[in-house]
Design a protein around this motif. Structure first.
Motif, short mmCIF file in Angstrom:
data_model
loop_
_atom_site.label_atom_id
_atom_site.label_comp_id
_atom_site.label_asym_id
_atom_site.label_seq_id
_atom_site.Cartn_x
_atom_site.Cartn_y
_atom_site.Cartn_z
N THR A 8 0.81 -1.27 -0.12
CA THR A 8 0.18 -0.01 -0.21
C THR A 8 0.65 1.26 0.11
N GLY A 9 1.96 1.12 0.70
CA GLY A 9 2.96 2.32 0.81
C GLY A 9 3.44 2.65 -0.60
N GLY A 10 3.76 1.56 -1.59
CA GLY A 10 4.27 1.87 -2.95
C GLY A 10 3.37 2.49 -3.73
N ILE A 11 2.00 2.03 -3.48
CA ILE A 11 0.91 2.39 -4.50
C ILE A 11 0.53 3.68 -3.99
N ILE A 12 0.66 4.03 -2.63
CA ILE A 12 0.38 5.58 -2.32
C ILE A 12 1.39 6.55 -2.60
N GLU A 13 2.51 6.10 -2.66
CA GLU A 13 3.65 7.16 -3.12
C GLU A 13 3.62 7.29 -4.80
N SER A 14 3.17 6.30 -5.52
CA SER A 14 2.88 6.52 -6.93
C SER A 14 2.05 7.30 -7.32
N PHE A 174 -6.16 7.47 5.24
CA PHE A 174 -4.65 7.16 5.19
C PHE A 174 -3.64 7.89 6.58
N SER A 175 -4.48 8.97 7.05
CA SER A 175 -3.83 9.65 8.23
C SER A 175 -4.11 9.14 9.50
N ASP A 176 -5.02 8.05 9.45
CA ASP A 176 -5.24 7.38 10.76
C ASP A 176 -4.15 6.67 11.36
#
Length: 191
Positions: A8-14, A174-176
């Motif tokens: 999920t981190g890689g997806i969000i960064e993209s 995402f910020s939780d």
């Protein structure tokens, strides 16, 4: 770090990289194509617009729904491009997760001014847990078991004016502030 955070981190960064460069205003299909290309460049396996069949009781629905992106066959990504988010979008992702028996999905709304305000991580607590291949499990002594669970950190965390998700809610922004903890077998009995 929670399981699936590396995906999920890689997806969000993209997604953030694309949104920073182009901003809001494009069609949903354009963001999908751009995100798929960026994820492919980063080495993720993905399927676009995958038709997902499902069964209910004795009936099989061949063309049940269409998933925008399915990353590494483990994370569902639903893309929106609207300036008015609707709570039904997160429920739609949760329904998809339950039907596919996946543990986590992302709802990414490229229509927001700041993309972090348009990202929701949706979790399906009913899914059978399958560990990502690179998760490091704690060492176990003979006769002991491990319990992994997601729990909230102490105190509410409010970022960007957004209140935290209600306790027990599968809809996480995402910020939780959540993290995975390894608990002893004794403390898992009440969980």
């Amino acid at each position: 770090m929670r399981p699936f955070d590396h995906l999920t981190g890689g997806i969000i960064e993209s997604a953030i990289e694309i949104h920073r460069a182009l901003g809001p205003g494009l069609l949903e299909s354009a963001y999908e194509e751009l995100l798929a290309g960026e994820l492919h460049r980063r080495g993720f396996a993905l399927r676009r617009q995958a038709m997902i069949p499902f069964s209910w009781e004795d009936q099989r629905v061949q063309f049940g729904f269409r998933v925008d992106l399915l990353v590494n066959e483990r994370v569902l990504v639903e893309i929106k491009a609207t300036d008015r988010p609707n709570p039904v979008f997160a429920r739609q992702v949760l329904t998809y997760l339950r039907l596919m028996q996946l543990p986590v999905g992302l709802l990414i709304n490229f229509g927001t001014y700041r993309l972090v305000d348009g990202i929701q991580r949706v979790t399906n607590h009913d899914a059978p847990y399958v560990a990502p291949p690179d998760v490091v499990w704690p060492t176990r002594h003979k006769g002991e078991t491990d319990c992994w669970r997601i729990r909230e950190k102490e105190g509410p965390v409010r970022k960007h004016g957004a209140p935290p998700a209600p306790r027990g809610s599968p809809f996480l922004r995402f910020s939780d502030s959540l993290h995975v903890s390894s608990a002893s077998p004794r403390s898992c009995a009440g969980a």
